[in-house]
Design a protein around this motif. Structure first.
Motif, PDB file in Angstrom:
ATOM      1  N   VAL A  69       0.241  -1.540  -0.176  1.00 32.18           N
ATOM      2  CA  VAL A  69      -0.130   0.159   0.219  1.00 32.18           C
ATOM      3  C   VAL A  69       0.900   1.186   0.559  1.00 32.18           C
ATOM      4  O   VAL A  69       1.808   1.328   1.168  1.00 32.18           O
ATOM      5  CB  VAL A  69      -0.987   0.030   1.128  1.00 32.18           C
ATOM      6  N   LYS A  75      -6.567   5.960   0.959  1.00 32.50           N
ATOM      7  CA  LYS A  75      -8.075   6.689   1.021  1.00 32.50           C
ATOM      8  C   LYS A  75      -8.119   6.381   3.114  1.00 32.50           C
ATOM      9  O   LYS A  75      -8.810   7.104   4.184  1.00 32.50           O
ATOM     10  CB  LYS A  75      -8.723   7.173   1.086  1.00 32.50           C
ATOM     11  N   CYS A  77      -9.980   3.605   3.470  1.00 34.21           N
ATOM     12  CA  CYS A  77     -11.508   3.453   3.758  1.00 34.21           C
ATOM     13  C   CYS A  77     -11.643   2.243   4.303  1.00 34.21           C
ATOM     14  O   CYS A  77     -12.560   1.588   4.525  1.00 34.21           O
ATOM     15  CB  CYS A  77     -11.783   3.562   2.138  1.00 34.21           C
ATOM     16  N   GLY A  78     -10.325   1.209   3.760  1.00 37.19           N
ATOM     17  CA  GLY A  78     -10.252  -0.306   4.767  1.00 37.19           C
ATOM     18  C   GLY A  78     -11.088  -1.563   3.615  1.00 37.19           C
ATOM     19  O   GLY A  78     -11.580  -2.265   4.204  1.00 37.19           O
ATOM     20  N   CYS A  80      -9.645  -2.836   1.083  1.00 39.46           N
ATOM     21  CA  CYS A  80      -8.609  -4.188   0.633  1.00 39.46           C
ATOM     22  C   CYS A  80      -9.129  -4.796   2.261  1.00 39.46           C
ATOM     23  O   CYS A  80      -9.058  -6.031   1.859  1.00 39.46           O
ATOM     24  CB  CYS A  80      -7.479  -3.661   0.608  1.00 39.46           C
ATOM     25  N   CYS A 115     -10.341  -1.430  -4.671  1.00 39.58           N
ATOM     26  CA  CYS A 115      -9.380  -0.478  -3.989  1.00 39.58           C
ATOM     27  C   CYS A 115     -10.296   0.686  -5.025  1.00 39.58           C
ATOM     28  O   CYS A 115      -9.889   0.380  -6.324  1.00 39.58           O
ATOM     29  CB  CYS A 115      -8.233  -0.327  -4.048  1.00 39.58           C
ATOM     30  N   LYS A 117      -9.429   4.091  -4.999  1.00 39.16           N
ATOM     31  CA  LYS A 117      -7.853   4.826  -5.354  1.00 39.16           C
ATOM     32  C   LYS A 117      -6.808   4.202  -6.499  1.00 39.16           C
ATOM     33  O   LYS A 117      -5.497   3.712  -6.103  1.00 39.16           O
ATOM     34  CB  LYS A 117      -7.615   5.448  -3.783  1.00 39.16           C
ATOM     35  N   ALA A 120      -2.820   3.638  -5.435  1.00 38.26           N
ATOM     36  CA  ALA A 120      -2.811   3.071  -3.595  1.00 38.26           C
ATOM     37  C   ALA A 120      -2.153   1.700  -3.428  1.00 38.26           C
ATOM     38  O   ALA A 120      -1.759   1.608  -2.431  1.00 38.26           O
ATOM     39  CB  ALA A 120      -4.166   3.236  -2.953  1.00 38.26           C
ATOM     40  N   ILE A 121      -2.961   0.495  -3.889  1.00 34.93           N
ATOM     41  CA  ILE A 121      -2.365  -0.607  -3.790  1.00 34.93           C
ATOM     42  C   ILE A 121      -1.709  -1.562  -4.895  1.00 34.93           C
ATOM     43  O   ILE A 121      -2.163  -1.296  -6.168  1.00 34.93           O
ATOM     44  CB  ILE A 121      -3.648  -1.834  -2.592  1.00 34.93           C
TER      45      ILE A 121
HETATM   46  S1  SF4 Z   1      -5.576   0.896  -0.580  1.00 28.62           S
HETATM   47 FE1  SF4 Z   1      -7.224   0.905  -1.223  1.00 28.62          FE
HETATM   48  S2  SF4 Z   1      -9.042   0.015  -0.479  1.00 28.62           S
HETATM   49 FE2  SF4 Z   1      -6.894  -0.027   1.457  1.00 28.62          FE
HETATM   50  S3  SF4 Z   1      -7.562   0.731   2.426  1.00 28.62           S
HETATM   51 FE3  SF4 Z   1      -6.433   2.150   0.703  1.00 28.62          FE
HETATM   52  S4  SF4 Z   1      -8.027   3.326  -0.810  1.00 28.62           S
HETATM   53 FE4  SF4 Z   1      -8.464   2.062   1.022  1.00 28.62          FE
END
Ligand code: SF4
Ligand code: SF4
Length: 213
Positions: A69, A75, A77-78, A80, A115, A117, A120-121
């Motif tokens: 990540v 973000k 957001c959790g 994933c 995800c 964003k 992000a991952i």
């Molecule tokens: S990697 Fe993506 S889905 Fe996981 S917490 Fe971050 S933004 Fe959210």
């Protein structure tokens, strides 16, 4: 002499006695003309310590693909975490930081798709273990197999090891069930326990006898 001989040794003696055993065996093997692989599956570096080897001449690293990540884009957001059924992804209490346990990942891809964003991952190759080896004399090769988890050693470490010990007539393993599990022991032709110096001397003779039979 049998075509291929697999001998397992469980060390229940002190570290010093275990190392003395290996030193004596390596010295005696040097006088024989039998290609022998000595393999440390004890997780305690007994063999490498016995030969005072800090840096192996050869190594093969083993990787596991799992997500990584990017904290600058995430973000938090959790989502994933919810998508992963294998508990690879979790959130650290307090800091909210995303944590990854790469060994548990099956690379199913659900967390990446879940995800929203971009960037992000992403997939990342994590170093989870290694097989190292070094030669002692003409016929003796010493291996160390080190993995972050027991099951990973079986799944990924042993196939790598198998490739590198091919061609050795005799393979002598140092075991510790807590580190490598018991199932590998079943594959041995002979198993020995060493609980102290006397056992060590007896096993030494038995091993050498097996090699000339
Ligand atoms: S990697 Fe993506 S889905 Fe996981 S917490 Fe971050 S933004 Fe959210
Ligand atoms: S790829 Fe699959 S198993 Fe691996 S972390 Fe993502 S959801 Fe979990």
């Amino acid at each position: 002499m049998v075509q291929e001989l697999k001998i397992g040794i469980r060390f229940k003696s002190s570290e010093e006695e275990s190392q003395n055993f290996w030193r004596a065996l390596i010295q005696l093997l040097g006088e024989k003309n039998i290609p022998t692989a000595l393999i440390d599956l004890s997780g305690k570096d007994l063999l490498f310590n016995a030969i005072s080897c800090m840096q192996a001449e050869n190594r093969q690293e083993v990787y596991q693909t799992a997500p990584r990540v990017n904290a600058e884009k995430c973000k938090f957001c959790g989502k994933c975490i919810d998508y992963c059924k294998h508990k690879v992804v979790s959130m650290q209490k307090g800091s909210g930081k995303i944590l990854i346990e790469p060994e548990l990942c099956t690379d199913c891809g659900k967390c990446y798709k879940g995800c929203s964003k971009k960037g992000a991952i992403k997939k990342h190759d994590y170093l989870v273990g290694l097989v190292e080896w070094t030669d002692r004399g003409e016929n003796v090769r010493v291996f160390r197999v080190a993995f972050r988890k027991k099951w990973l050693l079986k799944k990924k470490g042993l196939p790598v090891l198998k490739k590198h010990i091919k061609g050795f007539e005799v393979k002598i393993y140092s075991f510790d069930a807590n580190y490598c599990g018991k199932s590998i022991e079943k594959d041995m032709d002979f198993m020995f326990d060493i609980k102290g110096k006397e056992d060590g001397d007896t096993v030494l003779i038995s091993v050498l006898n097996l090699m000339v039979d």
